[in-house]
Design an enzyme around this catalytic site. Structure first.
Site, mmCIF file in Angstrom:
data_model
loop_
_atom_site.group_PDB
_atom_site.id
_atom_site.type_symbol
_atom_site.label_atom_id
_atom_site.label_comp_id
_atom_site.label_asym_id
_atom_site.label_seq_id
_atom_site.Cartn_x
_atom_site.Cartn_y
_atom_site.Cartn_z
ATOM 1 N N HIS A 47 44.864 93.307 -63.974
ATOM 2 C CA HIS A 47 45.197 94.176 -62.840
ATOM 3 C C HIS A 47 45.038 95.644 -63.200
ATOM 4 C CE1 HIS A 47 48.256 96.405 -60.383
ATOM 5 N NE2 HIS A 47 47.522 95.866 -59.433
ATOM 6 N N GLU A 50 41.410 96.502 -63.204
ATOM 7 C CA GLU A 50 40.932 96.669 -61.827
ATOM 8 C C GLU A 50 41.189 98.102 -61.351
ATOM 9 O OE1 GLU A 50 42.993 96.407 -57.732
ATOM 10 O OE2 GLU A 50 43.327 94.564 -58.875
ATOM 11 N N HIS A 51 42.382 98.620 -61.635
ATOM 12 C CA HIS A 51 42.704 99.996 -61.255
ATOM 13 C C HIS A 51 41.809 101.002 -61.980
ATOM 14 C CE1 HIS A 51 46.659 100.078 -58.952
ATOM 15 N NE2 HIS A 51 46.420 98.785 -59.102
ATOM 16 N N GLU A 120 47.187 106.328 -64.374
ATOM 17 C CA GLU A 120 47.096 105.054 -63.647
ATOM 18 C C GLU A 120 48.146 104.060 -64.119
ATOM 19 O OE1 GLU A 120 45.672 103.512 -60.257
ATOM 20 O OE2 GLU A 120 45.229 105.462 -61.180
ATOM 21 N N GLU A 127 53.875 100.551 -58.704
ATOM 22 C CA GLU A 127 53.567 99.330 -57.934
ATOM 23 C C GLU A 127 54.493 98.193 -58.346
ATOM 24 O OE1 GLU A 127 49.684 96.509 -56.841
ATOM 25 O OE2 GLU A 127 49.491 98.160 -58.293
#
Length: 418
Positions: A47, A50-51, A120, A127
């Site tokens: 994940h 992906e960011h 990030e 998140e």
């Protein structure tokens, strides 16, 4: 529908679904790796990767990536699941070359700049915090952990805050080099694009993609169990589930028909009994979560503290009734709902692109609409009843979050099954 498949000498598979009646094209790269391909100590790395793909390449800054795609009115996005990671774009047909160039650039040339990574990581931590503050998100993760304890497929897609804080450039590069290659990736497009044009664009853009054979994952072994957490909330969030079938199981479409019949709409058994007749919930539904080698069938409900004690036995009773028999009329209605959902999705180039890629990663080939419809039509009441009987043979998994004191003990629940 005009679906075509080409496999390049590099091993990369190119898929297209040409739609002459639209003016857009959806395209992207789907990689057959996700959370279940991670080691426990780097849970969440798929994940985070992906960011980071959007945070700058050797040719583009993070701002350049956003500005170039939006300058032509397009959009760019990505997602990570337990089995797949996707990077995709939707643009006007004339801008397909730009979209392919950007997607290939972020996958082949990411810089993983230290400052961008620091920022990030903070975004992903936000998140995770947001997800932890959302009970109907948390309960799904806890259900997964209880159903598949101490397994990669049971770990959260976002990872944990502790692990994410420690992920640096080296593990990101290592994960990408080991998992992102021609053996695990497909390039798919749907919309106003000719197959030969997309083959040319994708083949040139991904010419330097490593020739990787694919990535194995440990088997998904369902165990079942319970997670129960008391929180000061207005509702109890409940997820009850069972061992189910994989995408490749002959009963996959039976499971889908049963889920639609049991908790898939306003006419479903759950909605009618639990909400309409008893008023125990606002939200209740069932779902099938399938993987390549297993899956779960689940029922989610949000209810009040005083209603929780009644709700779970009612759901269990409805499962027992379904195992005893379902009517032909219910099955016909559920099949019509399922077919309509599939056919309506075909109006979207994005949905068709994703479906094409997912089918190839799962089955090794696209499935024709006629084949899918035939499999749905072949499901009858006897098959649905048999699937329900398979579920109630247990063992169950129960995850609950909120004011849970009035929920019956898990041992009593488990005794209803098996």
């Amino acid at each position: 529908m005009s679906v075509q498949v080409s496999k390049l000498a590099s091993g990369l598979t190119i898929l297209t679904d040409t739609m002459d009646t639209v003016e857009t094209v959806s395209l992207g790269a789907w990689i057959g790796v996700g959370t279940r391909h991670e080691a426990a100590e780097v849970n969440g790395i798929a994940h985070l990767l992906e960011h980071m793909a959007f945070k700058g390449t050797a040719r583009r800054s993070a701002y350049d990536i956003a500005q170039e795609i939006e300058a032509v009115g397009g959009h760019l996005n990505a997602y990570t699941s337990r089995e797949n990671t996707a990077f995709y774009a939707k643009v006007l047909a004339g801008d397909a070359a730009l979209a392919v160039d950007i997607v290939s650039d972020i996958l082949l040339n990411p810089t993983f700049d230290e400052d961008e990574l620091k920022r990030e990581r903070a975004v992903v931590l936000q998140e995770i915090g947001q997800a932890n503050d959302t009970p109907d998100d948390v309960v799904f993760d806890r259900f997964q952990e209880a159903a598949y304890p101490d397994q990669a497929v049971g770990r959260p897609v976002l990872g944990t805050a502790e692990i994410v804080r420690g992920l640096g450039r080296a593990p990101l590069r290592d994960y990408m080099s080991r998992h992102y290659g021609t053996g695990s990736m497909v390039m798919a497009a749907a919309g106003k694009i000719a197959h030969e044009d997309f083959v040319g664009l994708a083949g040139a853009a991904f010419e330097n993609l490593p020739r990787e054979a694919g990535s194995a994952a440990e088997p998904a072994i369902y165990r079942g169990g319970e997670y129960r957490e008391t929180r000061d909330l207005e509702q109890v969030h409940i997820l009850l589930g069972f061992d189910s079938v994989s995408y490749l199981d002959p009963d996959y479409y039976t499971a889908s028909v049963f889920s639609t019949l049991f908790g898939g709409g306003m006419s479903s058994r759950l909605f009618q009994e639990v909400r309409e007749k008893r008023g125990l919930v606002y939200s209740v539904y069932s779902f099938v979560a399938a993987y390549r080698d297993g899956g779960t069938f689940g029922i989610y409900a949000g209810t009040g503290e005083n209603e929780a004690a009644e709700l779970v036995p009612v759901i269990c009773g409805e499962l027992a009734k379904a195992a005893a028999g379902v009517s032909d009329e219910e099955v016909v209605r559920a099949k019509a709902q399922l077919k309509a959902s599939i056919l309506m999705s075909l109006e979207s180039s994005g949905a068709r692109c994703e479906q094409l890629a997912q089918q190839f990663l799962t089955h090794g080939r696209p499935l024709s609409l006629a084949e899918v419809v035939a499999k749905i039509e072949a499901v009858d009441a006897q098959a649905v009843r048999g699937f329900a009987q398979r579920l109630v043979a247990g063992p169950p998994t129960l995850a609950s979050l909120g004011p849970v004191a009035k929920l019956e003990p898990f041992e009593r629940l488990a005794a209803r099954f098996g």
